[in-house]
Every structure is written in structure tokens, then in C-alpha cells.
Design a protein around this motif. Structure first.
Motif, PDB file in Angstrom:
ATOM      1  N   ARG B   7      52.672  86.633 -22.773  1.00 37.46           N
ATOM      2  CA  ARG B   7      53.561  86.626 -23.788  1.00 37.46           C
ATOM      3  C   ARG B   7      54.933  87.514 -24.026  1.00 37.46           C
ATOM      4  O   ARG B   7      54.813  88.144 -23.077  1.00 37.46           O
ATOM      5  N   SER B   8      56.213  86.266 -24.555  1.00 38.22           N
ATOM      6  CA  SER B   8      57.752  87.099 -24.148  1.00 38.22           C
ATOM      7  C   SER B   8      57.761  88.830 -25.352  1.00 38.22           C
ATOM      8  O   SER B   8      56.743  89.206 -25.607  1.00 38.22           O
ATOM      9  N   LYS B   9      58.396  89.730 -24.538  1.00 40.60           N
ATOM     10  CA  LYS B   9      58.182  90.402 -25.162  1.00 40.60           C
ATOM     11  C   LYS B   9      59.205  90.559 -26.937  1.00 40.60           C
ATOM     12  O   LYS B   9      57.968  92.007 -27.508  1.00 40.60           O
ATOM     13  N   THR B  10      59.988  89.757 -26.687  1.00 41.18           N
ATOM     14  CA  THR B  10      60.183  90.210 -27.950  1.00 41.18           C
ATOM     15  C   THR B  10      60.837  88.441 -28.574  1.00 41.18           C
ATOM     16  O   THR B  10      61.069  88.116 -27.467  1.00 41.18           O
ATOM     17  N   ALA B  11      60.392  88.199 -29.971  1.00 40.79           N
ATOM     18  CA  ALA B  11      61.086  86.968 -30.159  1.00 40.79           C
ATOM     19  C   ALA B  11      61.498  87.340 -31.084  1.00 40.79           C
ATOM     20  O   ALA B  11      61.482  87.008 -32.296  1.00 40.79           O
ATOM     21  N   ARG B  12      63.269  86.890 -31.389  1.00 44.17           N
ATOM     22  CA  ARG B  12      64.098  86.999 -32.186  1.00 44.17           C
ATOM     23  C   ARG B  12      65.032  86.131 -32.547  1.00 44.17           C
ATOM     24  O   ARG B  12      65.346  85.688 -31.146  1.00 44.17           O
ATOM     25  N   LEU B  13      65.769  85.926 -33.372  1.00 43.25           N
ATOM     26  CA  LEU B  13      66.845  85.074 -33.826  1.00 43.25           C
ATOM     27  C   LEU B  13      67.267  85.110 -35.009  1.00 43.25           C
ATOM     28  O   LEU B  13      67.387  85.989 -35.713  1.00 43.25           O
ATOM     29  N   ILE B  14      68.741  85.270 -34.012  1.00 38.49           N
ATOM     30  CA  ILE B  14      69.775  85.874 -34.587  1.00 38.49           C
ATOM     31  C   ILE B  14      70.556  84.648 -35.671  1.00 38.49           C
ATOM     32  O   ILE B  14      71.490  85.089 -36.591  1.00 38.49           O
ATOM     33  N   MET B  15      70.377  83.451 -34.980  1.00 34.89           N
ATOM     34  CA  MET B  15      72.006  82.544 -36.085  1.00 34.89           C
ATOM     35  C   MET B  15      70.974  81.442 -36.824  1.00 34.89           C
ATOM     36  O   MET B  15      71.575  81.122 -37.620  1.00 34.89           O
ATOM     37  N   MET B  16      68.952  81.672 -36.143  1.00 32.29           N
ATOM     38  CA  MET B  16      68.871  80.222 -37.680  1.00 32.29           C
ATOM     39  C   MET B  16      68.634  81.321 -38.538  1.00 32.29           C
ATOM     40  O   MET B  16      67.844  80.703 -40.013  1.00 32.29           O
ATOM     41  N   VAL B  17      68.594  82.519 -38.427  1.00 33.84           N
ATOM     42  CA  VAL B  17      67.930  82.937 -39.666  1.00 33.84           C
ATOM     43  C   VAL B  17      69.547  83.090 -40.385  1.00 33.84           C
ATOM     44  O   VAL B  17      69.767  84.262 -40.333  1.00 33.84           O
TER      45      VAL B  17
END
Lengths: 382, 215
Positions: B7-17
Motif C-alpha cells: 500500500r501507499s506510504k502515505t495518503a494525505r490530502l491538501i486541497m480537499m480538506v
């Protein structure tokens, strides 16, 4: 492969909405469903899904080479003749592609059977790449999942890498149909990832795209040199601005040649070239004759299970109505979806660039998976 | 031996939040003084150096075919701007950029008719502070990046039903009489003419009424 009941995270809906997942419920029915998950062994994931995904992807790309030099095949795929040159040019120029999803019938043991390729406008991307990933991390943290559980889901990592490497024109635009919040969610997710990869991104409603002297332009009249469009090529090729596609200096994602692979006609062509391949089902262009037991008929151009007609091995007829009754059809041998409890289960397998990038699972009470089918997360555990 | 994850190392969002706070563009923007005139002669009559009036007018005139609103027919144009107040619009390259300060504007490359119509230019806005008459000797300084006005010299128009008001190409009313006036620079930022055809994609979506065009 098994289905395991699971306790949902308390308050997950409010959390979902706070991170932009506004379509977790569909017509009052759950779309995202974490009351259960599917569990796979690493061997099932790597040998039965990941490897065949990459192999089938390469087979499909090899097939494009055949199609672009064969007018009969372009005709069979119902590509409008005035776009043949452009489709061929787009392939020969090696216009880069971003992503796709293939759908499998797989029960954990027999070889996964390719049902179709969604290679132009695949959705359920955000649910797979982000929300499913967060679910796993949350449930591991809460002790709801066994320690060491993993997930076949490198989608977001691979998309971010792809956006970083594709060398796309900037500003790079993203367009989707105004009315669809699901499509907007998908596009927002892709823009977010592209932004993290350092791209200057802009959104424009698909209906707002402008044309000045054959060049696609944004709302201020500036030319659009790069565009991700979550809108099927086969529609674009028959709408008012179809001609603009031929003249506009615009790099499209997905590129025009993807219209060859998102077409169900690719299934009989794959069968012709690779007859007997363990992951392929016998498929033919429809001759209009009566359907036999254990076969199904679907339109060349359709999505979300629409306009599919099938006869089970026992002769039970199933039909899904829909708005895609205006193209030709193919027929394909039925590989009935496996049943877990009352649920028929379909596996979507993602491709980013040319790599397998994870899976998503959809469940339905019927053999035909539709846009309303539930999304169930999964884990890998040996 | 390190375990390889599938799986991905990280999965962050910067714009949708959603961001905690948003800074609205344009808030607290300071108005600046500009001058508007019907003609270069009128400009000079307001104690401005005639050469600068001519230069400002020339810049505005060069911008005119690029920013004037465009109409598919003369009749539609005259409905907004009055009988005899419209002319044919030249063809422009789609990717013309409009410089923030009209000064860098090059002449349109082609005078070939586009089939569109646009209103005639009825005046101009001098965004650069003109040197007032009588002080010309003392204030003979070239504009620098620091003191250069944020407002472009640009054409002005007058609508059919309101002949006294000067309007920008984007229909912002800036003054009702010649001379000095004060405006917010962002309100008079020139943009390329809106002559694009739109709505050429999306018809199938409406026809097929599905929740998603993906699959």
C-alpha cells in the motif's frame, strides 16, 4: 479470499464528509460499506491479480499497434472515420496515459477472468486510493484488524509519481460534468495529488470549455494546453466541439488512443489475438442471433453495467436497462461473479502508467455490478 | 530484512480538506487615481503633457481589439452600444496574452475580420500618472517598477442607454465625466475578449442522466 464482518469506525460518515467524500451514500443506500471487508493472501494478490493485471495491460497495448494499422478493426470499434487519423497519430506520438482499471471475476482460486477494461474514465479512484487506505490505518490503530494486515493499494503513491514524471503542460486543467458530484470528487482527488506533485492545477466545468478559432480555452479565453477530462472520448467525438479535438493544441489525459481500449470491442479483439489465455473469456462481436445460456451481451460503449443482457448457465435471464443502446454489441462468455453470502463480488484492478496499483471491490445483490453497487474495503493477511 | 508493503506510504490530502481560513483576494485593496478622457486632445486640455496623452491613447487603442467585448452579429452589438457604434473585430490568436501593463502590448498581428463585432472605443483610461502641466520640468521621471501604476492604459466604452458613463471592456463603470477618478486596480484589469464559443461538450451527459460519466 474471504468476506469478514467488521465493526465500522464510529462517526466515519462525518469524517468522510470532512475529507470531501460526499457520495458515501447513494440514493439513501450505502455506497461505502465498512460493515465487512475482504481478506486475501499475499499470493492471491501477487500471482492472481497483480501479475495478470500487468500482463493483460501489455497485451492490450500490443493490440493497439494492430488496431491502428487495420481499418477493419477501427470500424469494428465504431470509431468515427473522421477521427481515425487523429487516433492513430495520438498512438504513434506515444501520447502518455495516466491510469485505467480492469474488472475481474475472481473467487480466490481459479484464474481471474477479465470482464472489461475501463481505460478512459475510470472512477471509484478516491474511494480506493484514499478512503480505503485511511480505513485500514484507522482500523489497525483501533485494533479492529490484525496487526500486520496490509492492502493492495499503492494507487495514490503511483499517481503522485506519475504526475511528477509526465511533464504535463502548465497550468494543467481538470474538467468534469457539472452535475456529477461523484465525478467532481474524483477530479478533486486527482487535482489534489497533482498539486502535491507540484503541478499548477485548475478546474473548469466541462460545459464551460470554450473554443476560439479551434483552440480550447478557459473562462478567460486563455488556451488550454493540458487537460484531464473525466468525460468519455466517444461522447466528445460526437458533440459540437468534436472538430476542436482535431485542431486544438491540447495534450489530453487520457490521450485519444485510449478510446480504443475503453471500448468493449477490445474484448473480442483480445480473444482473437490471445485465444485461450487463462485470464481471458471467449468473446465475439455480436451477430444479432439469440443469446445462448452462459453468455452475455453488452454494448461496445457503456458504463456502470448499463444495457447488459445475460443468460445464466441455467437459462435464467437478467437484464440491466440503461442509456447506452445506440452502439453495437459484443457477446462474452459469462464468468459468474463469485457469491459471498448474498453478495456478488467484482474486483477492480488499477493500472497507473504501466504498473498494477491496487484493487477495489464492489458488491451487488445481482450478477450485474452497477454504479450503485457497494464499495467494500479489503486487506492482505497471511 | 524490511517488509515491503503493498500500500501507499502515505495518503494525505491538501486541497480537499477545507482550509481553516481563507484570505479573500481584493480585500483591503487601495484605490488608485487614474484619469479618463474622450480623446488625447481632451487629455492635453486637462494640463497633461500632449505627448504622454498621445502615448496613453495609443496604448489603449492597441489594447482595444484584444479586450473589447465581441458579438456574433452587428445587431447584437448595437443593441448594447447603439446604432453606428460597432465595428468588425479582427481575428486574434487564441493565446494572446494581455500584459498587466498595457505598455508591453504588441499590435495585433492580423487585421483580417473574425466575423465578430465589437463596440468602438469611446475614450481611454490613463493609468500611469500623467505629469501635470506646469510641473513637467520638475517631475520628469521615468516610471519605475516601484512607482508604476498598477492600472493599464486601456480603452473605454459607452453603452447605448448611458452615454455619459465611461466603462471598461468588462463593463465596469469608472467615471461619468472626464478627468481624475479613483478606482481599485483589480476591477479594471484587462482580460482577453470573451469571444469563445462554449457548451460544445457535455450534451451526452445531460442526455444519458447517469450519476457518473466514469465507470
Amino acid at each position: 479470499m474471504k468476506r469478514v464482518n467488521s465493526n465500522p469506525r464510529p462517526g466515519w460518515k462525518a469524517f468522510a464528509e470532512s475529507v470531501g467524500f460526499n457520495f458515501h451514500t447513494f440514493d439513501g443506500e450505502p455506497y461505502w460499506d465498512e460493515t465487512a471487508y475482504y481478506q486475501f493472501s499475499l499470493q492471491q494478490i501477487e500471482q492472481d491479480l497483480e501479475a495478470p493485471t500487468e500482463e493483460l495491460h501489455q497485451m492490450a497495448l500490443d493490440l493497439v499497434d494492430d488496431i491502428v494499422s487495420d481499418e477493419q478493426k477501427l470500424q469494428q470499434l465504431a470509431i468515427p472515420p473522421q477521427f481515425w487519423d487523429a487516433v492513430v497519430a495520438s498512438w504513434r506520438a506515444k501520447e502518455p496515459h495516466l491510469y485505467g482499471r480492469m474488472d475481474f471475476s475472481y473467487n480466490g482460486s481459479a484464474p481471474a477472468k477479465l470482464l472489461e477494461l475501463n481505460y478512459d474514465t475510470p472512477t471509484s479512484l478516491y474511494e480506493t486510493g484514499f478512503f480505503q487506505w485511511v480505513w485500514l490505518e484507522d482500523q489497525l490503530m483501533r485494533g479492529e484488524l490484525p496487526q500486520g494486515a496490509d492492502q493492495f493499494n499503492s494507487l495514490q503513491d503511483k499517481l503522485q509519481q506519475a504526475f511528477g514524471e509526465l511533464n504535463l503542460p502548465q497550468p494543467f486543467y481538470f474538467a468534469s460534468v457539472t452535475e456529477s458530484i461523484e465525478d467532481k470528487g474524483t477530479v478533486d482527488y486527482l487535482m489534489d495529488i497533482a498539486l502535491q506533485a507540484g503541478l499548477n492545477c485548475r478546474y473548469i466545468q466541462l460545459e464551460q470549455l470554450g473554443d476560439i478559432d479551434g483552440q480550447l480555452v478557459d473562462l478567460d479565453g486563455f488556451s488550454i494546453q493540458g487537460l484531464f477530462k473525466l468525460y468519455p472520448w466517444e461522447f466528445m467525438l460526437q458533440e459540437e466541439f468534436a472538430g476542436t479535438i482535431l485542431t486544438s493544441q491540447t495534450q489530453f489525459i487520457e490521450p485519444l488512443w485510449k478510446c480504443l481500449l475503453s471500448n468493449k470491442g477490445i474484448l473480442p479483439l483480445l480473444w482473437q489475438k490471445y485465444q485461450g489465455h487463462p485470464n481471458l473469456l471467449p468473446a465475439f462481436f455480436d451477430d444479432g442471433s439469440a443469446l445462448q445460456n452462459g453468455w452475455l451481451r453488452k454494448p461496445l460503449l457503456s458504463r456502470e453495467g448499463a444495457n447488459i443482457q445475460l443468460l445464466t448457465a441455467d437459462g435464467l435471464a437478467l437484464q440491466q436497462d440503461g442509456p447506452y443502446n445506440d452502439s453495437g454489441y459484443i457477446r462474452q462468455q459469462l464468468a459468474p461473479l463469485p457469491k459471498f453470502g448474498d453478495n456478488y463480488t467484482l474486483i477492480g484492478s488499477w493500472v497507473v502508467g504501466d504498473s498494477a496499483a491496487g484493487i477495489c471491490i464492489r458488491e451487488d445483490n445481482s450478477l450485474i455490478t452497477k454504479d450503485s453497487s457497494r464499495f467494500i474495503p479489503h486487506i492482505i493477511l497471511d | 530484512m524490511s517488509k515491503t508493503f503493498k500500500r501507499s506510504k502515505t495518503a494525505r490530502l491538501i486541497m480537499m480538506v477545507p482550509a481553516a481560513s481563507m484570505i479573500l483576494a481584493g480585500c483591503g485593496e487601495k484605490p488608485v487615481e487614474v484619469q479618463v478622457f474622450n480623446s488625447p486632445d481632451e487629455c492635453a486640455a486637462y494640463y497633461n503633457p500632449p505627448a504622454e496623452c498621445k502615448a496613453a491613447f495609443a496604448e489603449a487603442a492597441a489594447l482595444h481589439p484584444q479586450v473589447a467585448p465581441r458579438y456574433a452579429s452587428k445587431q447584437e452589438c448595437e443593441t448594447d452600444f447603439g446604432s453606428g457604434q460597432c465595428e468588425t473585430a479582427p481575428v486574434l490568436a487564441a493565446n494572446n496574452t494581455v500584459a498587466a501593463n498595457g505598455g508591453e502590448q504588441s499590435q495585433p498581428q492580423s487585421q483580417q475580420s473574425s466575423g465578430f463585432f465589437m463596440p468602438m472605443m469611446m475614450g481611454f483610461m490613463a493609468g500611469q500618472m500623467l505629469n501635470r502641466g506646469g510641473m513637467a520640468g520638475a517631475a520628469q521621471q521615468q516610471p519605475t517598477a516601484a512607482n508604476r501604476s498598477p492600472v493599464a492604459n486601456q480603452p473605454l466604452y459607452k453603452s447605448r442607454d448611458d452615454r455619459s458613463t465611461f466603462r471598461t471592456a468588462t463593463n465596469t463603470a469608472v467615471a461619468t465625466q472626464p478627468g481624475a477618478t479613483s478606482i481599485k486596480p483589480s476591477a479594471v484589469q484587462p482580460k482577453p475578449a470573451t469571444m469563445a464559443r462554449r457548451g460544445g461538450f457535455g450534451a451526452q451527459a445531460a442526455k444519458r442522466s447517469s450519476s457518473s460519466l466514469g465507470g
